[in-house]
Write an enzyme that holds these catalytic residues in place. Structure first.
Site, short mmCIF file in Angstrom:
data_model
loop_
_atom_site.label_atom_id
_atom_site.label_comp_id
_atom_site.label_asym_id
_atom_site.label_seq_id
_atom_site.Cartn_x
_atom_site.Cartn_y
_atom_site.Cartn_z
N SER A 96 32.75 73.46 74.65
CA SER A 96 32.25 74.82 74.73
C SER A 96 30.74 74.83 74.57
CB SER A 96 32.90 75.65 73.62
OG SER A 96 32.33 76.94 73.53
N SER A 97 30.04 75.50 75.48
CA SER A 97 28.58 75.66 75.41
C SER A 97 27.90 74.28 75.40
CB SER A 97 28.20 76.50 74.18
OG SER A 97 26.85 76.91 74.22
N SER A 98 27.27 73.88 74.31
CA SER A 98 26.68 72.55 74.26
C SER A 98 27.73 71.48 74.58
CB SER A 98 26.08 72.29 72.88
OG SER A 98 25.56 70.99 72.78
#
Length: 304
Positions: A144-146
């Site tokens: 998720s995200s990074s």
């Protein structure tokens, strides 16, 4: 009659005490897992019920998070209990504005075997293969995200290790120029203006492993249409990168809505196998994965 009942009760109690109680799997930290140039921490979740050669899923948190945090907030561990795969939860240690993030910007992190977090993650995968008999033909990445950004990274750098990935709110491989270009929202990558050609994105992946002719890992991409931290427009850049890597058209071979507000585009090869999937989650901000999405990722991987 009382004596008979007492004997029966005692016998039942003794049988119960002698019957082994199934142990409950828990998250365990591994401290010596091999080369670790990223200085990362590793946690692993191994379900009690699993096949002799389980699949391996690397599940990566967002900036400011941790492996144990992603274990608690995502559905991968509960699905591991149902489907019998091992989950690796890396914890990033690179400080970058939003807290600790996975390194997707340094020169070392963009080179196969160059060092930093990608090498540490491959060491974690090798440890699980050796320790738990993990199936080398069923190794997958998600985040998720990074962690979604690092999912793109790992599939680009190590197509011989990973068989598929599912990136939530990520960016294409080689989107960040350097450490000064991270983190969002001020970077050139995530300021909403990033627009390279499919060929440029595809070349960035191919240049990491010149001469590689083996199979490429298929990719599933997720993004919320109302994401303002990592702009929704970057989903299209990811699509362009991976369809180009596979030599596929930019036009999806099919579109559908698996669940309300989930708009899916599929890009299949001539045999009909979807090598790239892109999910636009209508009205969602920077909040993925939400309920049901981890299961959809595992279905894409073939971990059922």
């Amino acid at each position: 009659m009382i004596r008979t009942a007492l004997v029966a009760f005692t016998s039942t109690l003794l049988i119960a005490l002698a019957t082994p109680v199934a142990s409950a799997a828990s998250l365990v930290e591994v401290t010596n897992f091999g080369a670790n140039p990223g200085g990362m921490r590793m946690h692993v979740y191994v379900p009690d019920s699993r096949p002799p050669n389980p699949a391996i899923v690397v599940a990566m948190h967002g900036c400011g998070g941790s492996g144990p945090g992603f274990y608690s907030s995502s559905e991968f561990a509960s699905l591991a209990n149902q489907r019998g795969f091992v989950v690796i939860y890396p914890s990033a240690q690179q400080q970058a504005g939003f807290g600790k993030c996975f390194d997707t910007w340094s020169a070392a992190a963009k080179q196969r075997g160059g060092g930093s977090d990608p090498v540490s993650i491959v060491s974690m995968v090798n440890h699980v293969k050796q320790t738990y008999g993990g199936d080398p033909n069923r190794v997958f990445a998600t985040g998720s995200s990074s962690g979604g950004m690092m999912t793109n990274h790992m599939l680009a750098l190590y197509p011989d290790v990973f068989k598929a990935g599912a990136a939530f709110m990520g960016v294409p491989f080689n989107c960040f120029a350097n450490a000064a270009d991270f983190p969002p929202p001020g970077s050139k990558c995530t300021n909403g203006t990033m627009n390279r050609t499919p060929q440029q994105w595809g070349d960035a992946v191919r240049q990491t492993f010149p001469g590689y002719t083996g199979p490429r890992p298929k990719m599933q991409l997720w993004h919320g249409t109302a994401d303002t931290l990592v702009p929704y427009s970057l989903l299209q850049e990811e699509i362009e990168q991976w369809t180009n890597v596979f030599g596929l058209s930019q036009t999806p071979t099919s579109t559908d809505t698996p669940q309300p507000n989930w708009n899916r585009r599929r890009y299949a090869d001539p045999a009909g196998t979807a090598l790239v999937e892109a999910y636009s989650i209508q009205g969602a901000g920077h909040s993925l994965p939400s309920a049901g999405m981890a299961a959809q990722a595992l279905n894409f991987f073939g971990v059922v």
